[in-house]
Motif scaffolding. Sequence first.
Motif, PDB file in Angstrom:
ATOM      1  N   PHE A 190      27.804  43.634  45.588  1.00  0.00           N
ATOM      2  CA  PHE A 190      28.740  42.564  45.927  1.00  0.00           C
ATOM      3  C   PHE A 190      29.530  42.118  44.701  1.00  0.00           C
ATOM      4  CE2 PHE A 190      29.939  38.130  46.545  1.00  0.00           C
ATOM      5  CZ  PHE A 190      30.620  38.218  47.756  1.00  0.00           C
ATOM      6  N   VAL A 191      28.836  41.971  43.575  1.00  0.00           N
ATOM      7  CA  VAL A 191      29.504  41.537  42.345  1.00  0.00           C
ATOM      8  C   VAL A 191      30.559  42.557  41.914  1.00  0.00           C
ATOM      9  CG1 VAL A 191      29.114  41.181  39.862  1.00  0.00           C
ATOM     10  CG2 VAL A 191      27.634  40.072  41.541  1.00  0.00           C
ATOM     11  N   PHE A 192      30.268  43.840  42.075  1.00  0.00           N
ATOM     12  CA  PHE A 192      31.229  44.860  41.677  1.00  0.00           C
ATOM     13  C   PHE A 192      32.317  45.097  42.722  1.00  0.00           C
ATOM     14  CE2 PHE A 192      27.855  46.060  38.692  1.00  0.00           C
ATOM     15  CZ  PHE A 192      28.608  46.137  37.537  1.00  0.00           C
ATOM     16  N   ALA A 193      32.071  44.794  43.977  1.00  0.00           N
ATOM     17  CA  ALA A 193      33.058  45.029  45.035  1.00  0.00           C
ATOM     18  C   ALA A 193      34.033  43.873  45.210  1.00  0.00           C
ATOM     19  CB  ALA A 193      32.353  45.302  46.356  1.00  0.00           C
ATOM     20  N   MET A 194      33.630  42.670  44.857  1.00  0.00           N
ATOM     21  CA  MET A 194      34.465  41.502  45.120  1.00  0.00           C
ATOM     22  C   MET A 194      35.800  41.505  44.358  1.00  0.00           C
ATOM     23  SD  MET A 194      34.557  39.022  47.085  1.00  0.00           S
ATOM     24  CE  MET A 194      35.603  37.610  47.273  1.00  0.00           C
ATOM     25  N   PRO A 195      35.847  41.747  43.055  1.00  0.00           N
ATOM     26  CA  PRO A 195      37.153  41.730  42.360  1.00  0.00           C
ATOM     27  C   PRO A 195      38.169  42.752  42.894  1.00  0.00           C
ATOM     28  CG  PRO A 195      35.381  41.524  40.777  1.00  0.00           C
ATOM     29  CD  PRO A 195      34.741  41.843  42.102  1.00  0.00           C
ATOM     30  N   PRO A 196      37.766  44.000  43.157  1.00  0.00           N
ATOM     31  CA  PRO A 196      38.761  44.923  43.726  1.00  0.00           C
ATOM     32  C   PRO A 196      39.251  44.502  45.112  1.00  0.00           C
ATOM     33  CG  PRO A 196      36.911  46.165  42.841  1.00  0.00           C
ATOM     34  CD  PRO A 196      36.539  44.726  42.799  1.00  0.00           C
TER      35      PRO A 196
END
Length: 58
Positions: free
Chosen positions: A14-20
């Motif tokens: 979730f942390v890595f998917a949210m910004p993109p």
Amino acid sequence: MPTARRAAWFTAAFVFAMPPMLAMFKDGDLTRDTWVRSVGFAVSIAVIVAIFFGEDTP
């Protein structure tokens, strides 16, 4: 079944998917609609990652 391993994978994904997702759905300003769509897609990606990578190996 939710386990600590799956929760960890979910959180990391979730942390890595949210910004993109925010960048993809942003049309000028960050609106409520942008946040809702971004969170929805990030959660769906994180769930899939948690299911596949969070399996407990015997």
